[in-house]
Design an enzyme around this catalytic site. Structure first.
Site, PDB file in Angstrom:
ATOM      1  N   PHE A 244      36.397 -36.220  12.726  1.00  0.00           N
ATOM      2  CA  PHE A 244      38.190 -36.601  12.352  1.00  0.00           C
ATOM      3  C   PHE A 244      38.617 -35.367  13.033  1.00  0.00           C
ATOM      4  O   PHE A 244      39.831 -35.345  12.748  1.00  0.00           O
ATOM      5  CB  PHE A 244      38.485 -37.069  10.974  1.00  0.00           C
ATOM      6  CG  PHE A 244      37.494 -38.773  10.956  1.00  0.00           C
ATOM      7  CD1 PHE A 244      37.522 -39.875  11.763  1.00  0.00           C
ATOM      8  CD2 PHE A 244      36.974 -39.085   9.783  1.00  0.00           C
ATOM      9  CE1 PHE A 244      37.263 -41.088  11.919  1.00  0.00           C
ATOM     10  CE2 PHE A 244      35.889 -40.378   9.871  1.00  0.00           C
ATOM     11  CZ  PHE A 244      36.111 -41.398  11.114  1.00  0.00           C
ATOM     12  N   HIS A 245      37.886 -34.369  12.753  1.00  0.00           N
ATOM     13  CA  HIS A 245      38.423 -33.075  13.736  1.00  0.00           C
ATOM     14  C   HIS A 245      39.231 -33.299  14.637  1.00  0.00           C
ATOM     15  O   HIS A 245      38.663 -33.770  15.552  1.00  0.00           O
ATOM     16  CB  HIS A 245      38.229 -32.276  13.202  1.00  0.00           C
ATOM     17  CG  HIS A 245      38.465 -30.367  13.088  1.00  0.00           C
ATOM     18  ND1 HIS A 245      39.057 -30.317  14.374  1.00  0.00           N
ATOM     19  CD2 HIS A 245      38.382 -29.396  12.646  1.00  0.00           C
ATOM     20  CE1 HIS A 245      39.602 -28.140  13.760  1.00  0.00           C
ATOM     21  NE2 HIS A 245      38.939 -28.706  13.143  1.00  0.00           N
TER      22      HIS A 245
ATOM     23  N   ASN B  18      28.710 -17.647  13.954  1.00  0.00           N
ATOM     24  CA  ASN B  18      29.318 -18.192  13.998  1.00  0.00           C
ATOM     25  C   ASN B  18      29.870 -18.063  12.280  1.00  0.00           C
ATOM     26  O   ASN B  18      29.725 -18.206  11.664  1.00  0.00           O
ATOM     27  CB  ASN B  18      29.138 -20.176  13.994  1.00  0.00           C
ATOM     28  CG  ASN B  18      31.109 -20.517  14.078  1.00  0.00           C
ATOM     29  OD1 ASN B  18      31.488 -20.150  15.035  1.00  0.00           O
ATOM     30  ND2 ASN B  18      31.109 -21.157  13.308  1.00  0.00           N
ATOM     31  N   GLU B  19      31.760 -17.342  12.453  1.00  0.00           N
ATOM     32  CA  GLU B  19      32.303 -17.731  11.055  1.00  0.00           C
ATOM     33  C   GLU B  19      31.034 -17.349   9.899  1.00  0.00           C
ATOM     34  O   GLU B  19      30.906 -17.510   9.191  1.00  0.00           O
ATOM     35  CB  GLU B  19      32.169 -18.610  10.851  1.00  0.00           C
ATOM     36  CG  GLU B  19      34.349 -19.547  11.914  1.00  0.00           C
ATOM     37  CD  GLU B  19      34.164 -20.624  11.516  1.00  0.00           C
ATOM     38  OE1 GLU B  19      35.303 -21.272  12.103  1.00  0.00           O
ATOM     39  OE2 GLU B  19      33.769 -21.193  10.482  1.00  0.00           O
TER      40      GLU B  19
ATOM     41  N   GLU C 278      39.425 -19.587  17.346  1.00  0.00           N
ATOM     42  CA  GLU C 278      39.648 -20.978  17.184  1.00  0.00           C
ATOM     43  C   GLU C 278      40.748 -22.001  16.375  1.00  0.00           C
ATOM     44  O   GLU C 278      41.154 -21.160  15.858  1.00  0.00           O
ATOM     45  CB  GLU C 278      38.638 -21.780  16.312  1.00  0.00           C
ATOM     46  CG  GLU C 278      37.193 -22.145  16.749  1.00  0.00           C
ATOM     47  CD  GLU C 278      36.035 -22.166  16.263  1.00  0.00           C
ATOM     48  OE1 GLU C 278      36.249 -23.051  14.820  1.00  0.00           O
ATOM     49  OE2 GLU C 278      35.063 -21.958  15.688  1.00  0.00           O
TER      50      GLU C 278
END
Length: 681
Positions: free
Chosen positions: A366-367, A156-157, A316
């Site tokens: 909080f995303h 991932n990333e 994403e």
């Protein structure tokens, strides 16, 4: 045996991809059934699963628990939802680090990072490599033929948050890499210029990573280490990819890029784009006062270019605000749809999010998510379901390609070199120049392809080079061939200066670009903070507006180039500031300062005239117009980023797909809305 072409699109997915990262392990299984119902309601077609699940899949070394993932994939299949299945190698379990603490990376300052975040990996560590290969093989043997499987998602990333480790293991790996790249220690000494400051090595065993030194270290060594770190991550990706190809040959393999975010400037995506079966990208708006839709368009154009112009996939982005910037505003009504469809317009075959259901715990609680804490009685949910329905109307665009008008030269390795210490001005920022040139082209309604400096540029009427500090002789010859063949080139200052080893090209600046630009630069003259210079059109040149430059100036000596603007003050007063060089059938422009205000627009106006690019005066400001075309037809995307209604002229009649209405003559686009017209011809 005959060669079997690799799959390059999610298998079994016959619609645009719509969905997001799905982390059901964070929820009781009774919630999963509700998720399936709501996914169907929203029009979800694919979700990404398992990316951070190593500790659940292998709770103890060599002990596996696949039951929950079996049930999840079966549930997705039963509900007609495809799976982008992750190899969870971005987050090894706590037990792995307890057994192999040396697999945690070491900073340049010698600090070993601790477990408890993500991406904390020494990519040279053999124990990590072995464990990653093992869990990948376990997954593919179990799920390689599962009917829900559409795509493999490795890691991932890469590069976030750590790309380079400076431990002793990496030192040994670096020496092996140097042997493969340079051959022997004498070649390294030559490439790095170790005669400077007495840095000469007798053997490769004396070479360490470029750890913290009392003052500036060897820049060529730092540049090679950046290449090494990038190559080492890519080795690990390829190792997992090859396992997946061998055991599940019909399923494409990807890893999610972050092409235009500064967090991933450590990754050379030109090289990575050649290794994945499908280019995918993550994009998040940077809310620092800039026009975020322009940065989004730039990211999408760059990702498409890394994909070689082929369709790619936005894997994403956010439904609303993120949680990792200093200030994280919500998206305005309609902004999520505009963001999503702008990516689709510029080549993505879908719009995926992080994440499906908003987390209650952890660093990203909080995303925003497709299903927010506020639930289904929320603006985000209503916009998500509307977007899912709209994407369902656009399935015909799959496999079509975005049409570009011009090109911008872009090179990550040049950025690595330019960002090292002790350059003429700390204020010069290669990314800022790229953003400025891109914004000017965007405002002309020109769609941009990005290109490596050595790429074939002959198909573009205009090529801009906003910052190419590192330019090889071959890159210089390539740009010269482009201009001689009839192209128009625009080059910004501090380009062409050094070779692949960060060594200044012998002779006057700008080194590899002297011939194509028809000039030399006697010396750089960066400006003091807040300083400006005036630019005027000299006698005999076409009349133009007086311009202002800041940050930088050059003492330019024409060697065939004509002066279009000259400095009216400053150290280079009376010298050329902006030049134009006729070469063969084309022209090359040089901009030796940073034009302020509308100055860059004025220069590009002239360059566009040379390139025979007519002004698109009928298109309103901040109304994005992009075309995708292919065997399935031609599709015109119009995205209105303004607060007022807009009208856009149509070259041919067609049908607007989101409303079903006929479109002819002019297309009306309400404030903040998107329209997609399938043209009749």
């Amino acid at each position: 045996m005959p060669h079997t072409p690799r799959a390059t699109a999610p298998q079994g997915l016959h619609q645009l991809a719509f969905g997001g990262d799905y982390n059901p392990e964070q929820w009781p299984e009774e919630v999963w059934q509700e998720d399936m119902r709501l996914m169907r309601e929203a029009g979800v077609t694919m979700v990404s699963v398992g990316i951070f699940s190593w500790a659940l899949l292998e709770p103890e070394p060599g002990t596996y628990d696949f039951g929950w993932l079996d049930r999840l994939l079966d549930l997705l299949h039963a509900n007609g939802i495809r799976a982008d299945l992750g190899t969870p190698t971005v987050a090894p379990p706590a037990w792995f680090y307890r057994a192999h603490p040396e697999a945690l990376p070491v900073s340049r300052e010698g600090v070993r990072y601790a477990f408890g975040s993500r991406g904390a990996i020494c990519h040279s560590n053999p124990d990590y490599r072995a464990a990653a290969a093992n869990i990948t093989e376990q997954l593919v043997r179990r799920y390689g033929s599962h009917p829900a499987l559409a795509l493999w998602h490795v890691h991932n990333e890469y590069g976030v948050p750590v790309s380079a480790c400076y431990c002793d293991n990496c030192a040994a790996h670096f020496r092996r890499w140097l042997t493969a790249r340079h051959g022997d220690v004498e070649a390294v000494n030559a490439a790095w210029g170790t005669a400077f400051w007495g840095q000469r090595y007798r053997g490769l065993d004396e070479i360490d990573p470029p750890r913290t030194t009392p003052t500036v270290g060897n820049p060529a060594q730092q540049l090679d280490y950046a290449r090494f770190a990038d190559a080492t991550m890519r080795e690990n990706f390829c190792a997992e990819r090859d396992i997946l190809h061998r055991l599940a040959p019909g399923i494409p393999v990807t890893t999610n890029f972050m092409t235009a975010l500064s967090q991933c400037d450590s990754v050379d995506y030109w090289a990575w784009g050649r290794e994945v079966d499908l280019v995918t990208n993550d994009h998040y708006l940077i809310t620092d006062g800039r026009r975020t839709h322009v940065n989004l368009a730039m990211a999408a154009d760059l990702t498409r270019s890394v994909a070689g112009g082929a369709p790619w996939l936005l894997l994403e982005h956010s439904a609303g605000g993120v949680n990792w910037q200093p200030r994280n505003p919500a998206k305005r009504p309609g902004e999520m749809a505009r963001n999503s469809l702008a990516h689709v317009a510029r080549g993505s075959d879908g719009a995926m999010f992080f994440q499906w259901r908003q987390s209650l715990r952890g660093a990203e609680k909080f995303h925003s998510a497709m299903l927010p804490h506020a639930g289904t009685d929320s603006r985000i949910w209503r916009e998500v379901t509307r977007l899912g329905a709209d994407l369902g109307l656009l399935n015909g665009i799959r496999t079509t390609r975005t049409v570009a008008d011009v090109a911008m030269v872009w090179d990550w390795q040049s950025w690595w070199a330019q960002s090292l210490e002790w350059r003429p001005s700390q204020d010069h920022d290669a990314r800022e120049r790229a953003d400025a040139f891109y914004a000017s082209l965007f405002d002309r309604h020109l769609t941009v392809d990005f290109a490596h400096p050595d790429a074939d540029l002959s198909g573009y009427p205009l090529v801009v080079v906003p910052a190419l500090y590192l330019a090889t002789e071959e890159s210089g010859r390539n740009l010269r061939r482009y201009v001689e063949g009839g192209g128009t080139l625009v080059v910004s200052y501090f380009s062409g200066i050094v070779d692949a080893h960060d060594a200044v090209h012998p002779g006057p600046y700008p080194g590899a670009l002297r011939d194509v630009l028809g000039l030399t630069v006697e010396e750089f003259s960066p400006l003091a903070e807040g300083g400006t210079v005036r630019l005027v059109t000299p006698e005999g040149a076409p009349e133009g507006p007086e311009l202002t430059g800041d940050l930088w100036s050059d003492v330019v000596i024409p060697r065939g180039a004509e002066t279009m603007w000259s400095y009216a003050d400053g150290i280079p007063a009376g010298r050329p500031a902006v030049t134009r060089h006729r070469l063969g059938e084309g022209t090359a422009w040089y901009v030796s300062t940073r034009p302020t205000g509308a100055g860059l627009d004025a220069v590009l106006d002239r360059a566009c005239e040379d390139a025979r690019i007519a002004p698109r005066t009928g298109l309103p400001y901040d109304v994005e117009v992009v075309t995708r075309t292919g065997d399935a037809g031609t599709y015109l995307f119009v995205i209105n980023h303004t607060g007022g209604d807009a009208k856009v002229p149509l070259d041919a009649p067609g049908t607007e797909l989101l409303t079903g209405e006929p479109a002819t003559g002019h297309l009306a686009v309400p404030a903040g809305a998107v329209r997609v017209v399938r043209l009749d011809s």
